[in-house]
Design a protein around this motif. Structure first.
Motif, short mmCIF file in Angstrom:
data_model
loop_
_atom_site.label_atom_id
_atom_site.label_comp_id
_atom_site.label_asym_id
_atom_site.label_seq_id
_atom_site.Cartn_x
_atom_site.Cartn_y
_atom_site.Cartn_z
N THR A 227 49.59 38.77 33.62
CA THR A 227 49.31 39.28 34.96
C THR A 227 50.42 40.25 35.35
O THR A 227 51.41 40.42 34.63
N LEU A 233 48.33 34.78 30.61
CA LEU A 233 46.98 34.30 30.85
C LEU A 233 46.54 33.42 29.69
O LEU A 233 46.31 33.89 28.59
N GLU A 529 37.11 30.98 38.34
CA GLU A 529 38.19 31.13 37.35
C GLU A 529 39.04 32.35 37.65
O GLU A 529 40.25 32.33 37.40
N ARG A 533 43.01 32.21 38.07
CA ARG A 533 43.96 32.92 37.21
C ARG A 533 44.63 34.11 37.90
O ARG A 533 45.80 34.38 37.64
N ARG A 537 47.08 31.90 40.24
CA ARG A 537 47.93 32.05 39.05
C ARG A 537 48.17 30.71 38.35
O ARG A 537 49.29 30.35 37.99
N ASN A 539 47.35 29.24 34.90
CA ASN A 539 46.96 29.76 33.60
C ASN A 539 47.34 28.79 32.48
O ASN A 539 48.29 29.03 31.73
N ILE A 567 39.09 31.05 28.11
CA ILE A 567 39.06 32.04 29.19
C ILE A 567 37.67 32.64 29.24
O ILE A 567 37.12 33.05 28.22
#
Length: 587
Positions: A227, A233, A529, A533, A537, A539, A567
């Motif tokens: 990020t 991530l 999601e 993420r 944040r 992850n 993911i």
């Protein structure tokens, strides 16, 4: 004498066969009864100890009641019974066989009882000479002639050889070298795949994962999924693995021979069919580092925690939810966090109504956000509010320059033409609505629009609320809503006062998934999601918060099979496109 079944002695002979086999192979005639007794007891200890190490995840029945030993002032984490662990290692040492060999035989033939398993292990060790897992590939059918049936022998040999073949296919990865000098970053995927195919025509996803790890470890700033805050991530190489695997499939699209794979080994299929899913699984603790606390606060015992709970319940019934701001209530909620988690994590889980009766202050905005912070280490209100102000504007700017969707353009025009004081709230709501439209997710999978005069009783009476959390918007339209309510388990759980913003409402709504061990609903899994993420944040390196195996197709509306990934591919693609767009528009 009665039925002959009452007189047969075959089970005694079966039990005695183990002792005869040991006596014949040990060649020990001094204190033979003592030796056989020790061998038998070590074997019983091995089969009775279960796993060598306890599971990291709560299993069914483990948290139904608060363990007095766990809830003691000197409680420590359970590390498994030392005596069982010691005896298990003693069995392996006496047998002279590697632990993995025994586990391999158990995975292939789980139907073997312990007498026959030990007889096979003894025979492989003393007669055949198997000591390591690699030696199993050289075992022949005649080696099991007197211990296993022909079908069991064939299963075992086939599994051994397939595993050896699979290990040989992936051996090239350890010697593989990335051709860095050939191409720049833009063409690295094509170059690497071409080099991989020199060793294996059709590398599987596991091979692509190992290669992606090598690439990311060499140049993490270039290839890692991160990020803007520099946080990784997931695993960090998920998008790179997808690019490598997509390139492999593209190159082999017309090569049918290279696409043929060897059948899955028996060990993999047997694991999936014999293991049972626990009620409390990894998805419940996803993203949490304090999901099941073990040690009580200093100076507290289980009785004192129960007294604090009853005291808080009495305060709530006499004063109401506004008492949550009192210092003593705030302190009691913090000290009883372990008690709250033990109740929420019980198997089967309690209903929302039961939880609310026991912990009424947990169903306030301050209570649930404080619980979420202790659970995950994140102040969700500050993080979501900051993300909607900063990242929300970037998302709107991205859609203003990129989208051609009429619904999204109409929504963007509504917030551009509004110059009232509610513009910030409408912008925050529009950000979530734009994301849902981009992911082709319906608005009712997260939001429910009701009249602004609706009450808790009227909503529960007139609306069929779903079991998963919903954010109820009170207003004529989604953008004009000024009041918010959160529902869980077909009932209203949180009524947010008027002075709270949409960011606070979204924070409470999102925190419910983690506090109450709720999976993301599949119709809104991509948006949720992305909030997880990109906004909050969170992850984790593995796992997922949506394990649904089926879902509704965004294009046809039909039920289709759904592939579970670490993911979400749509989330990963959106974040990549957003980053590329901002790089192209730095000026």
């Amino acid at each position: 004498f009665g039925p002959l079944i009452r007189l047969w002695t075959l089970r005694f002979e079966s039990k005695r066969s183990y002792f005869k086999e040991c006596a014949r192979k040990l060649h020990n005639f001094l204190h033979l009864s003592k030796t056989l007794a020790e061998r038998h007891q070590l074997l019983q200890s091995y089969f009775g100890c279960g796993q060598l190490f306890p599971s990291l995840i709560q299993v069914a029945g483990e948290a139904n009641e608060i363990d007095e030993q766990l809830l003691s002032a000197t409680g420590v984490q359970h590390l498994g019974p030392p005596c069982c662990l010691l005896t298990s290692f003693c069995v392996f040492f006496i047998l002279g066989m590697d632990v993995e060999c025994i586990q391999e035989i158990q995975r292939v033939l789980p139907e073997l009882d312990y007498e026959r398993l030990m007889a096979v292990v003894e025979h492989l060790t003393s007669v055949v000479g198997v000591t390591k897992k690699e030696d199993l590939a050289f075992v022949e059918k005649d080696d099991f002639q007197h211990h296993l049936t022909p079908i069991q022998s064939r299963k075992l040999i086939q599994a051994f050889r397939q595993r050896e073949l699979a290990d040989g296919h992936t051996s090239w990865i350890s010697q593989f070298e990335i051709p860095w000098e050939l191409e720049p970053d833009r063409f690295i995927v094509r170059t690497v795949v071409a080099a991989m195919q020199e060793h294996c025509p059709n590398p599987n996803r596991a091979a692509c994962v190992e290669i992606a790890k090598m690439i990311m470890s060499k140049y993490p700033l270039t290839f890692a999924d991160t990020t803007e805050e520099g946080e990784q991530l997931g695993t960090g190489y998920y998008s790179l693995v997808n690019k490598l695997k997509t390139r492999v499939e593209h190159v082999n699209r017309n090569n049918v021979t290279a696409r043929i794979r060897t059948p899955r080994s028996l060990t993999e299929t047997s694991d999936s069919t014999t293991t049972t899913k626990a009620v409390r699984c990894k998805v419940d603790s996803y993203g949490c580092f304090n999901w099941q606390p073990r040690c009580l606060p200093e100076g507290e015992i289980s009785d004192s925690l129960e007294d604090r709970r009853k005291n808080m319940a009495a305060i709530f019934h006499s004063v109401g939810p506004r008492a949550v701001d009192k210092p003593d209530v705030d302190q009691s909620m913090s000290l009883t966090f372990i008690y709250q988690r033990h109740m929420i994590n019980t198997c089967p889980p309690p209903s929302v109504s039961d939880t609310e009766d026991q912990w009424p202050f947990l169903f306030t905005k301050r209570g649930v956000c404080a619980h979420f912070k202790t659970l995950t280490g994140i102040d969700i209100c500050d993080r979501v509010g900051e993300a909607l102000q900063t990242k929300g504007k970037r998302i709107i700017y991205f859609f203003q320059r990129q989208t051609q969707n009429r619904d999204m353009q109409s929504l963007l025009q509504d917030i551009e033409g509004d110059t009232t004081t509610m513009q910030q709230t409408q912008t925050s709501i529009a950000v979530v609505l734009l994301l849902m439209k981009h992911f082709l997710e319906k608005e009712d999978s997260i939001f429910i629009l009701v009249d602004e005069t609706a009450t808790k009783s009227s909503i529960e009476k007139d609306w069929t609320l779903p079991a998963t959390p919903r954010l109820i918007m009170l207003g004529n339209t989604f953008l004009s809503a000024k009041k918010w309510i959160v529902s869980i388990d077909v009932k209203v759980a949180y009524i947010l006062v008027e002075h709270l913003s949409f960011a606070d409402a979204l924070s409470v709504f999102f925190a419910c998934f983690y506090v109450f061990n709720i999976e993301y609903q599949e119709p809104a899994c991509a948006t949720l999601e992305l909030i997880q993420r990109f906004f909050v944040r969170i992850n984790p390196g593995d796992g997922t918060k949506c394990t649904a195996k089926t879902g509704t197709s965004r294009k046809t509306g039909e039920m289709v099979k759904r592939k579970t990934t670490v993911i979400n591919n749509r989330v990963s693609s959106f974040l990549r496109h957003l980053t590329e767009f901002e790089w192209r528009n730095l000026d």
